[in-house]
Design an enzyme around this catalytic site. Structure first.
Site, mmCIF file in Angstrom:
data_model
loop_
_atom_site.group_PDB
_atom_site.id
_atom_site.type_symbol
_atom_site.label_atom_id
_atom_site.label_comp_id
_atom_site.label_asym_id
_atom_site.label_seq_id
_atom_site.Cartn_x
_atom_site.Cartn_y
_atom_site.Cartn_z
ATOM 1 N N ASP A 228 -5.033 -10.567 2.647
ATOM 2 C CA ASP A 228 -4.626 -9.186 2.912
ATOM 3 C C ASP A 228 -4.585 -8.937 4.410
ATOM 4 O O ASP A 228 -4.117 -9.796 5.171
ATOM 5 C CB ASP A 228 -5.573 -8.211 2.201
ATOM 6 C CG ASP A 228 -4.821 -7.025 1.620
ATOM 7 O OD1 ASP A 228 -4.355 -6.186 2.402
ATOM 8 O OD2 ASP A 228 -4.686 -6.952 0.390
ATOM 9 N N HIS A 259 -6.320 -1.677 4.019
ATOM 10 C CA HIS A 259 -6.068 -2.160 2.654
ATOM 11 C C HIS A 259 -6.908 -3.389 2.331
ATOM 12 O O HIS A 259 -7.501 -3.491 1.249
ATOM 13 C CB HIS A 259 -4.580 -2.470 2.480
ATOM 14 C CG HIS A 259 -4.193 -2.763 1.068
ATOM 15 N ND1 HIS A 259 -4.144 -4.041 0.567
ATOM 16 C CD2 HIS A 259 -3.840 -1.950 0.050
ATOM 17 C CE1 HIS A 259 -3.774 -4.001 -0.709
ATOM 18 N NE2 HIS A 259 -3.583 -2.744 -1.039
ATOM 19 N N SER A 424 -2.564 -2.931 -7.247
ATOM 20 C CA SER A 424 -3.284 -3.672 -6.210
ATOM 21 C C SER A 424 -4.750 -3.285 -6.192
ATOM 22 O O SER A 424 -5.569 -3.969 -5.576
ATOM 23 C CB SER A 424 -2.670 -3.415 -4.834
ATOM 24 O OG SER A 424 -2.965 -2.111 -4.388
#
Length: 1067
Positions: A228, A259, A424
């Site tokens: 990520d 994120h 996600s």
């Protein structure tokens, strides 16, 4: 070993070109918003905002990824490339240096910059025996912008209609899968509902991870990788970050976006918003820059490094529709072949069907969908089926499992918590659960991608009223998975574990239509999971055993399957048909298919020993008498093409941010509502996955062709003319085709100065015109849109074409519409009257069929339908099936004289198009594509039945039971249901996100944990002393005999029948 696996990948993979999107520099393009300042994300108000993400990909100028057939040193790779380019004159090339942790190890690819004579250089490289594939290097762009929480609805799937942008929110490459493939949903949306703040939703404890924590399992010894945006070094939520690696061109390891921190927190946070496995070894792979840029080579290098580091679990919260991105797909296969359990988000393109993202749609990957905390399927969660297998086959069941993905809390960028929604979010929930489960198994050799998926799907809790293409096998059940995994023995299993065409709604669409003699076989694509080893095979052939007492001999079964099960999985395609003797019979028939899987024994040095596992696939179908011809509709699937691999544009040009036609154009994907409507009207709909020459037209009333992009064999055109002369009817829903517009909506890359052109329009109108020319019919290249009324029904024409030519004795309906082609090309508006949109025609031959043409398919397509025209489809079927012309159309005031087509030329194929690369009909021939030889019709090899004279099981739906698994042997502690506990905040700890969760094990809570036994002991002594005193007082008093009152008989019986037992935990 790795070299062998890579060579096997090369053998299995096919060399198809990879097509990507490029930014349009024309009037359609808009620049990306400037990247957000990280400080903006740290603001407390950010929790009240929605983060919108935009994505695109670019081909990097002059750079190419050269993939080899094995792992080689840097010198060997350089020598191979040098030898390949030695004979190419005047070529200027160099190997691009990659400065990352994997650069010191052998690799299976190289990035090469070629400045001159690119085409001949690429061809020369591809001819080298050690080079597997050459593909362009790609750069992925991701941009964020804040929007007010009240301006967007988190579950809104409508697309904003703007001409100013031709930019896909669903890119041709991988994207982050926060909500909406472009939405991060923060907590503040319903901040007025204070209950959510009073009872924080810690997903790990809701799924009862604390039960396993109390047993001492906290993820210790399991390596989990997060691909990520990175993680800050001193984030207070993490105590066991083993390694942080940077694969970008920025000199930082920290997360500048948030994120990656959130995903890592869901998996392994130790405080506040607690993760599942706080003691796991966390490996952070930073593959996106703070400007949200990544490259294909970064991912490939990072994947190779994960294999070298022997990662156990890998979370990938990215995805895209391109399952033909071969370097990426091949590398995922190689990862799982090396026992890396990959967990990936299924996508945020729901509620539309056929919207699964890759790599979550692969058999060897655990694909995760999302639900809310009320166990409803999240609207944004993508639905199945997979579309790899179209048009000839049928898709597989995906997602594999669903779990919480709406409003889940995870770690904030620097401290505190935040809530996000999207698949996600659901993906790291499962990745964290998998990490925790792996740490509970003593014999880690038993844990592999197949055995873990077997445990998850076998233990999943089925959600009521939801079909298998929405929920997969059901909701994640952590404790049942723990019980199964800890009594597991290596074996094979099936997904789904049974076929019941009578069970609705779970088995939709199979249960929505009975089968009958003469119909197209019902195809069920079953996945074989092989927990015995990375490779395996099916022994002999699967056996079909019908139950004679349950009429199993009325069913014919054909089975095709993977010749090799690798890695860890394969397919078992079961085709079910009705025997001729049941042509007039109605009832239920049952049987089962027996499959034996063999895998090499891992510890067998002689390579002669094998492990075997036999599994049974129960089959139950409903048979009805063959319906009349007028009720049977044949859907032409063979001539529908979709992305990938080619650039096939959307049928509605207003849908600027969703330009790809990638949902399969199947009656069970984006034409699902139309199918349901036809079934409710009593029609039987079958799918043709072969050329028109391969079906018996005397069995069907109407052939339905919608949005066809494929060309036609000359033999197909001849047969269709003969079939319609003999009574078959034809309905065609076309779409736009205009070469000038196609050139306008091409993608342009500023780096390479290259254009990517659509391979066809919304439909392949020139091919359709070839098909219907024999009746004097043709569609035009006009492009129209607008609202109108037809037969008292409101209609919307969305980027449709008009009828250019029609027989003079036919019925033609015209409407007043806007010239959308003029608007696209010149940004001018014009209204055109009497645009022919609908035509009805009775062929002149005796007993001949009827033909109906309509210029737009968007009104029956779920993708972007605004106003449905199912009423029109009903009217056309009444006309084609029963020769009943609707009076509302024959006497319509909009009826006009049929056009002759002499006023303007008919549309021609776009010069230089590459449709032949993806077509099943065309092949390249000296620069001028020609039809291929007509392929043979598919032939099914029906299994020889081995009848059983015994009773079939009455209830096929049970939790999938794995062989040799006895969950009663794995005892769980007696625990209470989750109740959040409160502890004081540490200095500097944020309290902005509600009440912290329960106490976690580990070093952070050791002092608190040591005080609990002391207080418990003192409390128990006080209670015991109280009861001793009371008992002493009672004995010292004189006993007085009280008169005994006789209790009613029903109370005595009730007391005798009620056993005394303690409370058991609800699992």
């Amino acid at each position: 070993m790795i070299v062998r696996l890579c060579l096997l990948v090369a053998f299995l993979g096919c060399r198809l070109p990879v097509v990507g999107t490029e930014e349009d520099s024309g009037p359609f393009s808009t620049p990306f918003p400037s990247p957000l300042n990280a400080d903006a994300l740290l603001s407390p108000n950010c929790s009240q905002l929605t983060l919108k993400l935009d994505f695109s990909t670019k081909v990097v100028k002059h750079e190419y990824i050269v993939v080899f057939n094995g792992y080689f040193t840097a010198k060997a790779r350089s020598d191979f490339i040098s030898s390949a380019l030695r004979d190419v004159d005047a070529v200027n090339w160099r190997i691009v240096r990659r400065d990352n942790p994997a650069s010191d190890y052998p690799s299976d690819f190289e990035v090469v910059e070629i400045r001159q004579d690119t085409r001949s250089s690429l061809l020369t490289l591809q001819d080298h025996p050690y080079i597997k594939r050459v593909t362009p290097q790609r750069m992925v762009l991701r941009s964020l912008k804040l929007t007010d929480r009240n301006t967007l609805h988190c579950f809104d799937t409508r697309w904003v209609q703007k001409w100013q942008s031709w930019q896909s929110s669903r890119p041709l490459r991988r994207t982050s899968l926060s909500l909406g493939s472009g939405f991060w949903h923060a907590t503040g949306r319903h901040s007025s509902r204070r209950l959510l703040r009073a009872i924080p939703r810690h997903v790990a404890q809701i799924l009862q991870a604390d039960v396993l924590w109390q047993m001492g399992h906290t993820g210790s010894g399991v390596k989990v990788a997060v691909f990520d945006t990175g993680l800050s070094e001193k984030h207070p939520h993490f105590k066991n970050v083993k390694e942080r690696t940077n694969w970008t061109n920025e000199k930082t390891l920290d997360d500048g976006l948030g994120h990656g921190t959130f995903v890592a927190g869901v998996i392994a946070s130790m405080r506040e918003c607690q993760g599942f496995a706080p003691d796991s070894e966390l490996h952070i792979f930073r593959v996106f820059t703070n400007n949200q840029v990544s490259y294909t080579s970064w991912f490939l290098d990072a994947f190779n490094y994960a294999i070298l580091k022997k990662i156990d679990v890998l979370n990938l919260s990215i995805g895209g529709p391109d399952f033909m991105d071969h370097p990426f797909v091949d590398k995922v296969w190689e990862l799982t072949a090396n026992k890396v359990i990959m967990v990936s988000a299924i996508g945020n393109d729901g509620p539309l069907y056929g919207t699964l993202n890759n790599p979550a749609d692969q058999m060897d990957v655990i694909g995760v969908g999302g639900i809310d905390f009320e166990d409803n399927i999240a609207r944004f969660s993508s639905r199945g089926m997979t579309t790899w297998e179209l048009p000839g086959g049928y898709g597989r069941v995906k997602p594999d499992i669903v779990t919480y993905g709406s409003g889940v809390r995870g770690s904030g960028l620097k401290e505190g918590c935040r809530s996000l929604s999207g698949t996600s979010v659901a993906s790291p929930v499962v990745a964290g659960a998998v990490t925790l489960l792996a740490s509970t198994v003593l014999n880690r050799e038993l844990v592999n991608p197949a055995s873990m998926k077997q445990a998850l799907i076998a233990s999943a809790r089925r959600l009521p009223g939801v079909n298998m293409f929405e929920q997969g096998h059901g909701k994640l059940d952590l404790l049942r998975a723990y019980q199964i995994l800890n009594s597991y023995k290596p074996q094979a299993s099936l997904s789904p574990s049974y076929i019941d065409l009578t069970e609705c709604p779970y088995m939709w669409p199979y249960c929505s239509q009975p089968i009958y003699y003469g119909g197209m076989p019902a195809i069920v694509n079953v996945t074989i999971l092989n927990g015995m080893g990375v490779t395996g095979r099916i022994v002999d052939k699967p056996i079909w055993q019908p139950y004679l007492p349950q009429n199993g001999d009325y069913v014919d079964v054909a089975v095709s399957y993977s010749p090799v099960l690798w890695p860890w999985a394969g397919y078992l395609a079961v085709s079910v048909s009705v025997a001729k003797k049941a042509a007039s019979w109605e009832g239920i028939a049952q049987g089962h298919v027996m499959v034996t899987v063999a895998s090499p024994a891992e510890n067998d040095v002689s390579n002669t020993g094998e492990m075997t596992s036999t599994v049974k696939l129960p089959v139950k179908v409903k048979i009805v008498p063959t319906p009349p011809r007028s009720k049977r509709i044949l859907w032409d699937q063979y001539h529908n093409l979709r992305y990938p691999p080619g650039y096939f544009p959307r049928d509605n040009l207003r849908m600027k941010n969703d330009p790809l036609d990638w949902n399969g154009d199947h009656i069970h994907t984006n034409f699902r509502d139309m199918y349901q409507h036809l079934r409710s009207m009593g029609y039987f709909v079958e799918v043709l996955g072969a050329p028109i020459t391969c079906f018996d037209a005397s069995q069907y009333g109407t052939l339905l062709m919608v949005d066809s992009e494929e060309e036609y064999f000359p033999e197909e055109i001849t047969k269709l003319k003969r079939d319609i002369d003999n009574g078959l009817s034809l309905i065609i829903f076309s779409d736009w085709y205009n070469t000038s517009v196609m050139r306008k909506v091409k993608f342009y890359d500023e780096n390479t100065r290259q254009w990517w052109m659509p391979d066809t329009g919304g439909a392949n109108v020139p091919a359709l015109n070839d098909l219907i020319a024999v009746w004097g019919m043709a569609f035009s290249d006009g492009l129209y849109e607008g609202d109108f009324t037809m037969a008292d029904h409101d209609m919307y024409y969305a980027s449709g074409c008009s009828i250019a030519r029609f027989p003079e004795d036919g019925i033609v309906i015209a409407q007043t519409l806007k010239d959308q082609g003029l608007e696209v090309l010149k940004q001018e508006t014009a209204v055109v009257e009497n645009v022919p949109v609908l035509g009805l025609y009775q062929t002149p031959s005796d007993g001949g069929g009827r033909i109906a043409l309509y210029g737009d398919s968007n009104c029956i397509d779920d993708s972007h339908r605004q106003k449905d025209c199912f009423w029109l489809l009903d009217a056309l079927l009444q006309y084609t099936s029963y020769s009943m012309t609707p009076p509302s159309l024959t006497h319509s005031k909009n009826r006009v004289v049929p056009p002759t087509g002499t006023d303007r030329p008919l549309p021609q194929r776009l010069e230089g198009n590459h449709l032949y690369r993806y077509s099943k009909v065309l092949e390249a021939h000296l620069g001028d594509p020609k039809p291929r030889p007509l392929p043979a019709c598919p032939h099914l090899s029906w299994a020889k039945p081995q009848p059983l004279n015994e009773t079939a099981p009455s209830n096929l739906w049970k939790h999938q039971k794995l062989l040799s698994v006895d969950m009663d042997k794995v005892v769980l502690p007696n625990v209470r249901l989750y109740r959040p506990q409160v502890r004081p905040l540490s200095p500097g700890e944020s309290g902005a996100w509600d009440i912290p969760g329960g106490i976690m094990p580990g070093r952070y809570n050791q002092e608190v944990g040591q005080t609990i036994p002391m207080f418990a002991f003192l409390g128990a002594m006080v209670v015991l002393s109280f009861f001793v005193v009371q008992l002493t007082k009672a004995k010292s008093k004189p006993k007085r005999r009280k008169p005994r009152v006789k209790r009613p008989l029903y109370l005595q019986q009730q007391q005798q029948q009620t056993p005394h037992s303690g409370k058991n935990p609800t699992v």
